[in-house]
Design a protein around this motif. Structure first.
Motif, mmCIF file in Angstrom:
data_model
loop_
_atom_site.group_PDB
_atom_site.id
_atom_site.type_symbol
_atom_site.label_atom_id
_atom_site.label_comp_id
_atom_site.label_asym_id
_atom_site.label_seq_id
_atom_site.Cartn_x
_atom_site.Cartn_y
_atom_site.Cartn_z
ATOM 1 N N ASP A 54 27.380 28.837 37.955
ATOM 2 C CA ASP A 54 28.044 29.038 36.666
ATOM 3 C C ASP A 54 27.075 29.467 35.571
ATOM 4 O O ASP A 54 27.484 30.005 34.544
ATOM 5 C CB ASP A 54 28.746 27.728 36.265
ATOM 6 C CG ASP A 54 29.678 27.917 35.091
ATOM 7 O OD1 ASP A 54 30.559 28.797 35.180
ATOM 8 O OD2 ASP A 54 29.518 27.207 34.074
ATOM 9 N N THR A 61 29.179 21.327 35.420
ATOM 10 C CA THR A 61 29.280 22.617 34.732
ATOM 11 C C THR A 61 29.326 22.403 33.223
ATOM 12 O O THR A 61 29.643 23.311 32.472
ATOM 13 C CB THR A 61 30.532 23.411 35.204
ATOM 14 O OG1 THR A 61 31.660 22.541 35.228
ATOM 15 C CG2 THR A 61 30.319 23.978 36.590
ATOM 16 N N SER A 114 27.143 33.489 35.774
ATOM 17 C CA SER A 114 28.376 34.212 35.433
ATOM 18 C C SER A 114 29.512 33.222 35.285
ATOM 19 O O SER A 114 29.425 32.096 35.778
ATOM 20 C CB SER A 114 28.718 35.224 36.533
ATOM 21 O OG SER A 114 28.972 34.544 37.741
ATOM 22 N N ASP A 115 30.574 33.638 34.621
ATOM 23 C CA ASP A 115 31.747 32.769 34.527
ATOM 24 C C ASP A 115 32.408 32.744 35.891
ATOM 25 O O ASP A 115 33.032 33.697 36.332
ATOM 26 C CB ASP A 115 32.734 33.278 33.476
ATOM 27 C CG ASP A 115 34.004 32.425 33.498
ATOM 28 O OD1 ASP A 115 34.013 31.379 34.167
ATOM 29 O OD2 ASP A 115 34.987 32.814 32.844
ATOM 30 N N ASP A 116 32.255 31.616 36.525
ATOM 31 C CA ASP A 116 32.577 31.482 37.930
ATOM 32 C C ASP A 116 33.835 30.632 38.105
ATOM 33 O O ASP A 116 34.118 30.156 39.195
ATOM 34 C CB ASP A 116 31.359 30.784 38.575
ATOM 35 C CG ASP A 116 31.328 30.898 40.068
ATOM 36 O OD1 ASP A 116 31.701 31.964 40.572
ATOM 37 O OD2 ASP A 116 30.948 29.913 40.719
ATOM 38 N N SER A 117 34.628 30.463 37.040
ATOM 39 C CA SER A 117 35.643 29.403 37.051
ATOM 40 C C SER A 117 36.778 29.659 38.043
ATOM 41 O O SER A 117 37.262 28.715 38.669
ATOM 42 C CB SER A 117 36.185 29.182 35.638
ATOM 43 O OG SER A 117 36.573 30.405 35.063
#
Lengths: 216, 216
Positions: free
Chosen positions: B176, B106, B179-182
């Motif tokens: 990722d 990432t 979208s912000d997949d954190s």
């Protein structure tokens, strides 16, 4: 369709033109990439005039998101049909379900979608259009997979391994872009299916906290 | 480097120019994509003349594969350093190892590499240059992860889960991009680390045939 030629020839032609444009978009994306997939190039590949193409799809983004959605609906239908014809419940059925998900992400649709995702990485407006399509597809595939395993997709103990399987499948799809990875991939599929069976067999021992935790 | 300025200024300048070009290539790839990352654009971004850039890297493919290799070596070094500073052996260490691998996919390097992979999908000559880099990186990251778990990377029972972790990490890296997949990603990391511990705990029960089967 069964509508007589003389009844709605114009609508039929229009629908046919639209479908040819959508199909040509996916082909061009998968084989030539994002930069080459302009409305003009798609129109030429589909044997449609540029004006007619722009009548259906004013912008490239309109065309490509429509093409992705069209292909996604077809792929979901394919996955659903294969999901109805799996081995009896047991280890081989789990392997078949994992393979079904992975095949979804090694299809031509994935290769086309990859070009769009990559372009979307540097294009927030495109990203906003692509993300709902991807979420829709993931939800549908996950629900089909849970159903094929005879499990409830709302159960976090089921959703987790299946969600991770979608992530794995996306990674295997990406590896497949660089080389024919099919022999290695089949081993990963079998290994992964064994881990799912192992995890699902542990279900009764899962803690209550874990079960009620928020969405994955 | 400790070489005095007056001893090798020309070599130093040359090395510096080269490094600025490599860094600018990765930045441009990650933020603007493949089409925008030409030798001319990279030279401008690095504040280097086009002629000097072409002296170092005659073609765009030369520049970009050199940039990827440079970044890969740096990333492997980073992963190795983090790998030396992990929690004590136990469940949290496995989580940390999985997270280490996923973070690798990432990173900005991954986003840059993704543009190159995607371009390589429609460009066999580029693919031939990129594939050995990717294989090199996977081997190194897998060896570091096995070592961090105190396991032998040549053992198929260890290599399989770690290889699947690399595939999973690649898929998480791709998600990722859109979208912000954190938050979701962290749950997948913990799920998979628990699964690895579960599988590795089963090792004594693995069949002999399974253990001696060919490479993964």
């Amino acid at each position: 369709m069964t509508a007589p030629e003389q009844r709605a020839p114009k609508q039929d032609r229009s629908r046919l033109t639209r479908e040819r444009l959508l199909g040509a978009s996916i082909d061009l994306l998968a084989t030539q990439g994002w930069a080459a997939t302009t409305v003009g190039a798609v129109a030429a590949a589909a044997g449609v005039s540029r004006g007619a193409a722009q009548h259906h799809f004013p912008t490239r983004e309109d065309l490509i998101t429509a093409a992705l959605l069209h292909m996604i609906e077809q792929r979901i239908e394919d996955v659903r049909n294969v999901g109805l014809d799996l081995p009896e419940p047991g280890p081989e059925r789990t392997v078949a379900v994992v393979r079904l998900i992975v095949q979804h992400y090694t299809s031509d649709l994935f290769k086309a979608a990859l070009h769009v995702w990559t372009a979307a990485a540097s294009d927030p407006a495109l990203r906003d259009r692509v993300l709902p399509l991807e979420n829709h597809m993931s939800r549908e595939v996950l629900a089909i997979a849970a159903s094929a395993l005879g499990r409830d997709p709302a159960d976090v103990r089921v959703r987790r391994p299946l969600q991770a399987t979608l992530d794995l499948a996306r990674g295997l799809g990406l590896a497949d872009v660089l080389s024919d990875d099919s022999a290695r991939r089949e081993k990963v599929i079998r290994y992964w299916a064994e881990t799912i069976d192992l995890v699902l067999a542990q279900n009764p021992e899962t803690s209550a906290e874990d079960v009620t935790s928020a969405t994955f």
